[in-house]
Design an enzyme around this catalytic site. Structure first.
Site, short mmCIF file in Angstrom:
data_model
loop_
_atom_site.label_atom_id
_atom_site.label_comp_id
_atom_site.label_asym_id
_atom_site.label_seq_id
_atom_site.Cartn_x
_atom_site.Cartn_y
_atom_site.Cartn_z
CB ILE A 14 6.19 -39.04 93.22
CG1 ILE A 14 6.72 -39.74 91.97
CG2 ILE A 14 7.09 -39.28 94.41
CD1 ILE A 14 6.77 -41.24 92.06
CD GLU A 38 13.63 -37.42 89.12
OE1 GLU A 38 14.12 -36.32 89.44
OE2 GLU A 38 14.10 -38.50 89.48
CD GLU A 92 -0.13 -13.42 96.63
OE1 GLU A 92 0.72 -13.01 97.47
OE2 GLU A 92 -0.85 -14.41 96.85
CD GLU A 96 3.71 -11.12 98.82
OE1 GLU A 96 4.57 -10.47 98.17
OE2 GLU A 96 3.61 -12.36 98.75
CB SER A 113 12.38 -24.37 86.90
OG SER A 113 12.78 -23.38 87.81
N GLY A 115 13.05 -27.09 82.75
CA GLY A 115 13.72 -28.38 82.72
C GLY A 115 13.05 -29.42 83.59
CD GLU A 140 -2.90 -20.79 108.61
OE1 GLU A 140 -2.60 -22.00 108.58
OE2 GLU A 140 -3.96 -20.35 109.08
CD GLU A 142 2.85 -14.26 102.06
OE1 GLU A 142 3.42 -14.27 100.96
OE2 GLU A 142 1.63 -14.03 102.19
#
Length: 181
Positions: A14, A38, A92, A96, A113, A115, A140, A142
């Site tokens: 999709i 989905e 990261e 950060e 997640s 599901g 850029e 963030e």
């Protein structure tokens, strides 16, 4: 073979975006009936539980557009194609927080997640933070604010829903189980 397995008979893509892909699968259920699923395809992510020498948890506050609010979270980011999770974790952490480490321990991994998405998150721990000589640039798009909080302050933020994501709540529980007060 899993007794609950669903056999995919058709996949329709999709959307193919910068971070995620969305597909709809036609499946045959264990009882022979059919259904649609989905599914969000995600490259995976990492997060780092980082403790300062004063036993403060390194966090970042950033705006989360899907929620239309800012959250306080442990440093995290998505895996790049072919990148090992521990490399992503250090990248990261550096981008950060302005810290790096030479002592990164794998804690666990979990699906965020299951599901509807295949995103897996790899969680790491370090209590050996080294300030970077030269700070790394954020992505850029963030914008984050660095915070260093006590466990008690983090628990208050959980109660106030300033910390409101699973990885960070898990991190605080992990630190409590390790005996951090």
């Amino acid at each position: 073979m899993d007794k609950f397995e669903e056999k995919t008979t058709k996949t329709t893509e999709i959307f193919d975006g910068k971070i995620i892909k969305l597909q709809v699968d036609d499946v045959t259920l264990p009882d022979g009936k059919t259904s649609k699923r989905e599914i969000v395809k995600h490259p995976g992510a990492v997060a780092v539980i980082a403790l300062t020498s004063e036993n403060k948890v390194v966090m970042v506050e950033q705006y989360r557009k899907p929620l239309e609010k800012s959250l306080v979270e442990i440093p995290a980011g998505k895996l790049e194609p072919g990148e090992k999770p521990e490399i992503t974790a250090i990248r990261e952490l550096e981008e950060e927080t302005g810290y790096t480490t030479n002592n990164l321990a794998f804690v666990t991994s979990f699906y965020t997640s299951p599901g509807f998405a295949d995103e897996i998150l790899y969680l790491y721990f370090t209590d050996n933070l080294i300030p970077l000589v030269e700070e790394k640039d954020l992505d850029e798009d963030e914008f984050v604010e660095l915070m260093e909080v006590t466990i008690e302050e983090a628990e208050t933020m959980i109660n106030e829903q300033k910390i409101h994501d699973a990885k960070t709540a898990y991190a605080i529980q992990y630190l409590r189980l390790r005996g951090l007060r």
